[in-house]
Structure formats: C-alpha cells, structure tokens
Design a protein around this motif. Structure first.
Motif, PDB file in Angstrom:
ATOM      1  N   LEU A 290       0.775  -1.171  -0.124  1.00 10.19           N
ATOM      2  CA  LEU A 290       0.184  -0.205   0.036  1.00 10.19           C
ATOM      3  C   LEU A 290       0.888   1.171  -0.158  1.00 10.19           C
ATOM      4  N   VAL A 291       1.992   1.345   0.837  1.00  8.18           N
ATOM      5  CA  VAL A 291       2.672   2.618   1.048  1.00  8.18           C
ATOM      6  C   VAL A 291       3.350   2.836  -0.302  1.00  8.18           C
ATOM      7  N   PHE A 292       4.218   1.541  -0.629  1.00  7.71           N
ATOM      8  CA  PHE A 292       5.059   2.021  -1.862  1.00  7.71           C
ATOM      9  C   PHE A 292       4.121   2.319  -3.421  1.00  7.71           C
ATOM     10  N   GLY A 293       3.067   1.630  -3.300  1.00  8.07           N
ATOM     11  CA  GLY A 293       2.007   1.849  -4.229  1.00  8.07           C
ATOM     12  C   GLY A 293       1.473   3.431  -4.205  1.00  8.07           C
ATOM     13  N   ALA A 294       1.360   4.167  -3.116  1.00 10.59           N
ATOM     14  CA  ALA A 294       0.655   5.264  -2.993  1.00 10.59           C
ATOM     15  C   ALA A 294       1.820   6.435  -2.884  1.00 10.59           C
ATOM     16  N   MET A 295       3.086   6.182  -2.785  1.00 14.32           N
ATOM     17  CA  MET A 295       4.010   7.070  -2.499  1.00 14.32           C
ATOM     18  C   MET A 295       4.272   8.222  -3.793  1.00 14.32           C
ATOM     19  N   PRO A 296       4.386   7.541  -4.915  1.00 19.38           N
ATOM     20  CA  PRO A 296       4.692   8.267  -6.201  1.00 19.38           C
ATOM     21  C   PRO A 296       3.478   9.365  -6.433  1.00 19.38           C
ATOM     22  N   PHE A 297       2.346   9.279  -6.007  1.00 11.03           N
ATOM     23  CA  PHE A 297       1.079   9.942  -6.201  1.00 11.03           C
ATOM     24  C   PHE A 297       0.788  11.083  -5.288  1.00 11.03           C
ATOM     25  N   LEU A 298       1.489  11.065  -4.103  1.00 15.60           N
ATOM     26  CA  LEU A 298       1.317  12.273  -3.183  1.00 15.60           C
ATOM     27  C   LEU A 298       1.515  13.583  -3.772  1.00 15.60           C
ATOM     28  N   LEU A 299       0.877  14.481  -3.328  1.00 15.97           N
ATOM     29  CA  LEU A 299       0.867  16.000  -3.625  1.00 15.97           C
ATOM     30  C   LEU A 299       2.360  16.469  -3.266  1.00 15.97           C
ATOM     31  N   PRO A 300       3.151  17.185  -4.015  1.00 17.85           N
ATOM     32  CA  PRO A 300       4.418  17.544  -3.703  1.00 17.85           C
ATOM     33  C   PRO A 300       4.439  18.827  -2.861  1.00 17.85           C
ATOM     34  N   THR A 301       4.112  18.650  -1.394  1.00 21.98           N
ATOM     35  CA  THR A 301       4.243  19.847  -0.785  1.00 21.98           C
ATOM     36  C   THR A 301       5.527  20.176  -0.220  1.00 21.98           C
ATOM     37  N   THR A 302       6.007  21.250  -0.709  1.00 19.46           N
ATOM     38  CA  THR A 302       7.525  21.368  -0.164  1.00 19.46           C
ATOM     39  C   THR A 302       7.754  22.064   1.079  1.00 19.46           C
ATOM     40  N   ALA A 303       9.039  22.011   1.495  1.00 16.61           N
ATOM     41  CA  ALA A 303       9.066  22.450   2.760  1.00 16.61           C
ATOM     42  C   ALA A 303       9.046  24.244   2.618  1.00 16.61           C
ATOM     43  N   VAL A 304       9.607  24.484   1.405  1.00 16.08           N
ATOM     44  CA  VAL A 304       9.495  26.123   1.455  1.00 16.08           C
ATOM     45  C   VAL A 304       7.986  26.581   1.246  1.00 16.08           C
ATOM     46  N   ALA A 305       6.902  25.836   0.845  1.00 16.59           N
ATOM     47  CA  ALA A 305       5.562  26.348   0.661  1.00 16.59           C
ATOM     48  C   ALA A 305       5.101  26.134   2.395  1.00 16.59           C
ATOM     49  N   ALA A 306       5.625  25.247   2.975  1.00 15.79           N
ATOM     50  CA  ALA A 306       5.039  24.950   4.224  1.00 15.79           C
ATOM     51  C   ALA A 306       5.652  26.130   5.151  1.00 15.79           C
ATOM     52  N   ALA A 307       6.879  26.469   5.064  1.00 12.93           N
ATOM     53  CA  ALA A 307       7.216  27.468   5.866  1.00 12.93           C
ATOM     54  C   ALA A 307       6.765  28.883   5.464  1.00 12.93           C
ATOM     55  N   ALA A 308       6.384  29.067   4.230  1.00  9.26           N
ATOM     56  CA  ALA A 308       5.651  30.557   3.750  1.00  9.26           C
ATOM     57  C   ALA A 308       4.444  30.372   4.397  1.00  9.26           C
ATOM     58  N   GLU A 309       3.780  29.329   4.822  1.00 10.01           N
ATOM     59  CA  GLU A 309       2.654  29.305   5.303  1.00 10.01           C
ATOM     60  C   GLU A 309       2.664  29.738   6.916  1.00 10.01           C
ATOM     61  N   ALA A 310       3.761  29.580   7.288  1.00 13.20           N
ATOM     62  CA  ALA A 310       3.934  29.847   8.633  1.00 13.20           C
ATOM     63  C   ALA A 310       4.310  31.115   9.192  1.00 13.20           C
ATOM     64  N   PRO A 311       3.786  31.500  10.569  1.00  5.72           N
ATOM     65  CA  PRO A 311       4.285  32.845  10.996  1.00  5.72           C
ATOM     66  C   PRO A 311       5.679  32.872  11.270  1.00  5.72           C
ATOM     67  N   VAL A 312       6.237  33.882  11.450  1.00  7.14           N
ATOM     68  CA  VAL A 312       7.817  34.419  11.420  1.00  7.14           C
ATOM     69  C   VAL A 312       8.203  33.547  12.791  1.00  7.14           C
ATOM     70  N   ARG A 313       7.479  33.825  13.874  1.00  4.86           N
ATOM     71  CA  ARG A 313       7.921  33.295  14.987  1.00  4.86           C
ATOM     72  C   ARG A 313       7.062  31.984  15.270  1.00  4.86           C
ATOM     73  N   HIS A 314       8.132  31.285  15.463  1.00  3.09           N
ATOM     74  CA  HIS A 314       7.531  29.669  15.878  1.00  3.09           C
ATOM     75  C   HIS A 314       7.482  29.431  17.324  1.00  3.09           C
ATOM     76  N   HIS A 315       6.389  28.889  17.818  1.00  4.88           N
ATOM     77  CA  HIS A 315       6.115  28.339  19.165  1.00  4.88           C
ATOM     78  C   HIS A 315       5.727  26.887  19.215  1.00  4.88           C
ATOM     79  N   LEU A 316       6.357  26.292  20.135  1.00  7.57           N
ATOM     80  CA  LEU A 316       6.277  24.627  20.135  1.00  7.57           C
ATOM     81  C   LEU A 316       4.551  24.494  20.307  1.00  7.57           C
ATOM     82  N   LEU A 317       3.886  25.235  21.044  1.00 10.76           N
ATOM     83  CA  LEU A 317       2.491  25.220  21.296  1.00 10.76           C
ATOM     84  C   LEU A 317       1.770  26.349  20.458  1.00 10.76           C
ATOM     85  N   PRO A 318       1.118  26.175  19.598  1.00 10.67           N
ATOM     86  CA  PRO A 318       0.309  27.226  18.890  1.00 10.67           C
ATOM     87  C   PRO A 318      -0.373  27.895  19.943  1.00 10.67           C
ATOM     88  N   ARG A 319      -0.725  29.260  19.878  1.00  8.79           N
ATOM     89  CA  ARG A 319      -1.287  30.305  20.550  1.00  8.79           C
ATOM     90  C   ARG A 319      -2.496  30.746  20.257  1.00  8.79           C
TER      91      ARG A 319
END
Length: 397
Positions: free
Chosen positions: A175-204
């Motif tokens: 199941l895992v190997f069959g699914a892996m090639p088709f996952l959406l390519p969410t990059t670290a850059v895109a994820a970081a761009a969505e995040a606020p500048v200041r990070h907290h371990l627990l969101p406020r």
C-alpha cells in the motif's frame, strides 16, 4: 486539467496511506493478548505497555507539525509511512521487556507522525479538489483496521504470531509503495511560507485549542464503547460473550459506513450543519445505550452512536488544517494530539466512573459531551473556509 488529474490521483494515494495505517493498527490488536504469555507479564503491566505506545504517539504528534513545516508534508509522510512497515515485526520478535518498551514508544511515534502527515496531505487534496475527502479517508482507515484485525486473528491461528506480523508488514508495504509516487508535492518552502515568522512549540490560537477539545470530547465516547460496552452488556444487561461483542462491532461498522457517506453530506450541507447533526445523533445513541432495557436495544443504540460520531473528528481535522494564520500541519498536529488523548484517558477514567457510579450514568454523561460539540459546531466553520472563498463546491462524482 493536469493539476486536477494529479489531485485525483493523490486522493487515492491518501486513501491507501490511511488504509495502511489502519491495517497496521488492526493487525496489532490480536497480537496484544499474546504479549502476556510471551513475556510472562500480567494485565497491569500490559496496560502500562499499551499506555507507553499511546504516549509515544501523542508526544510525536506535538512535534510532527513543525517537522512538516521544515521538511515538507510529502517527505514526512513518506519517511514515517516507510518507518511504520517494520514496527509490528519488531514488536513481535522483541526478546524481552527492555527492548519491547522502547520499540512500543517508537511504534506509537511513527504511527502518530504518519497520522498527522496523512491528514495534512488530505487537507491539501481537499484544497486542490475544492471538495471534502477527509471523512472517506478516515473510512479507509476503518476499513484497513477491520481487515487487519480480522485477517490478523486468522493468520495468527494458522501461521503463528511471527508470520502474521511479516505478512502484515508486506501488505502495508504494498500500500505504501503504491501510494508514494502519487502524493502531492508539498515542499518545505511552501510549508514555511504558510507559517508565521515566530515559531512556538504550542500554538497560541485559542480557537485551535477549542477544536482540539471538541475532538477530545468526540473521541472519549469512542473509547468508552471500544473498551467498556461489552462489559456493560454482560454485567448489566445479561448478554453472553457473542452478543456483548456485537456492541462495538455494530458501532465500528456504522462508523465505517457513515464515513464513506460523510464527504457527500459535508459537500452538500456544509461542515457546521453536518457536525451539529452528527453530535446530536451520537448523543442520542449513547443516551439510548444508557437507558436500554435489553441488550439488543443497547446494540442498536451504539450503532446509532457510531453513525453520529463517524464524521465529527474528520470535520475538526479539516477545520484545523484550514485555520487562518496557522500552518496546516501545526493545526492538524495540535488537534490530533489533544483529540487522541481522549483515547488514552477514556479506559481508566471511564472504568473508575463505571465502578463508582455505574455504566448507565457514565454513558448518559458521555452523551452530554457530544451535545457540547453540537452546540459548538460553528467553531468548525473553517472546514468550509476554502469553499466560501472560491464559490460553490460541486458534489462529488
């Protein structure tokens, strides 16, 4: 058009990941009693080992959102889905408790991180398709759990525990190997761009924590039926072993069926209305179980509760993933962590309450938790946030 094709393929890749995760957990269930004679331990020690696994899962969920923001959702899901494949054989072949305990912590951690990452991927697919897929994704988890649990017991009886764990790992790998090639390519850059500048371990974000406790209120009744319904039917309604086992079986079956129908309900009626009705239906089912004059009435009532509970947590995961100002992965990891704590809290706390006050008052009180979620349903409106911005959503084909 190419993007739509990619999103549709990713939708089924997500389904396969959910099914693989549920299958591993289902295959683990029939292995649990075998730990008693294998390691010469009692029920209390076994309970602590199960708690250790849950602690590993919930603790990992706390950090998984930040990990996704750093590495990207697709990478994290790939890493932890691969890590999930060998964990069951490692548990089964652990020679002693000194090795078994950290392996169970790792088991919980990799399954928990995979859980957050696949929910985050499901939110990404929802955004691309402009329609809900979260409930049916959780339906595939339930289906995987059913297959893993039922086939697991059969394989243990005919092949042995070690061979069953290897077969389960092989099926999860397919199941895992069959699914892996088709996952959406969410990059670290895109994820970081969505995040606020200041990070907290627990969101406020207090609204995000409220969603988490709504998920908690929804999962505690699920744990109550899973762990205690059979004992309730035997002790207070005179059921035999077979009929008492039907309580959770009908509850889980109703949940699985309703989860596959849940996306259609959300796309047609919206997340808030679906959550409100689901909470009231679930509460009615638990109250019916509390007031049941006979075991058959309780079984039907718990099935009704399963219909109600089925889509509540998926809606809150979608709401967390679309929470304004909060990175999707961080929102989902927070709500997942708080929500799944309900599964850990339920067994001990409900057992204590049932022992001191009785099962009927306990289930009646739990129904009030679902009423509370129904009253707070408007807090999950962000689950439809993307569709409010982009216009009406077509019904799923």
């Amino acid at each position: 058009m190419q993007g739509d094709v990619q999103a549709r393929r990713a939708r089924w890749a997500v389904a396969a990941m959910f099914m693989a995760n549920g299958f591993v957990m289902g295959a683990w269930a029939p292995q649990i009693p075998l730990l008693l004679p294998r390691h010469g331990i009692g029920e209390s020690t076994l309970g602590l080992l199960i708690l250790v696994l849950g602690f590993g899962a919930v603790s990992a969920m706390l950090f998984s959102g930040r990990l996704i923001a750093r590495l990207g959702g697709r990478a994290v899901l790939t890493i932890f889905s691969l890590a999930t494949i060998p964990v069951l054989p490692l548990v089964v072949f652990a020679p002693n408790l000194w090795l078994l305990t950290p392996i169970l912590v790792a088991f919980g951690a990799v399954v928990g991180c995979m859980d957050v990452a696949m929910n985050a991927q499901a939110v990404e697919v929802e955004r691309r398709l402009h329609r809900a897929i979260m409930s049916s994704s959780h339906g595939f988890w339930s289906l995987g759990g059913f297959i893993g649990g039922s086939a697991g017991g059969f394989l243990i009886a005919h092949l042995g525990a070690g061979q069953q764990s290897l077969v389960a790992a092989a099926f999860a790998a397919v199941l895992v190997f069959g699914a892996m090639p088709f996952l959406l390519p969410t990059t670290a850059v895109a994820a970081a761009a969505e995040a606020p500048v200041r990070h907290h371990l627990l969101p406020r974000d207090l609204g995000l924590w409220l969603l988490g406790f709504m998920a908690f209120f929804s999962m505690v009744p699920e744990g109550a039926v899973l762990d205690w319904a059979a004992i309730y039917l035997q002790k207070e309604l005179g059921s035999d072993v077979f009929r008492s086992g039907l309580a959770f079986a009908f509850f889980a079956g109703a949940m699985a069926v309703m989860r596959f129908a849940g996306d259609h309900a959300r796309n047609r009626f919206g997340a808030v209305r679906t959550l409100r009705v689901s909470g009231l239906v679930g509460a009615a089912g638990l109250m019916g179980g509390a007031l049941a004059p006979a075991d058959w009435f309780a079984i039907v009532s718990f099935a009704l509760a399963g219909l109600g509970v089925a889509n509540m947590v998926p809606i809150m995961f979608s709401a967390a993933g679309n929470r304004p100002g909060v990175p999707s992965a961080v929102g989902i990891s927070t709500v997942t962590m708080v929500g799944y704590s309900g599964i850990l809290v339920a067994p001990a706390s409900i057992g204590y309450a049932a022992e001191h006050f009785g099962y009927r008052p306990t289930y009646a009180t739990l129904s009030l938790l679902l009423v509370t979620v129904a009253l707070l349903a408007a807090k999950a409106a962000d689950a439809d946030g993307l569709r409010r911005e982009e216009g009406p959503v077509p019904l799923p084909v």
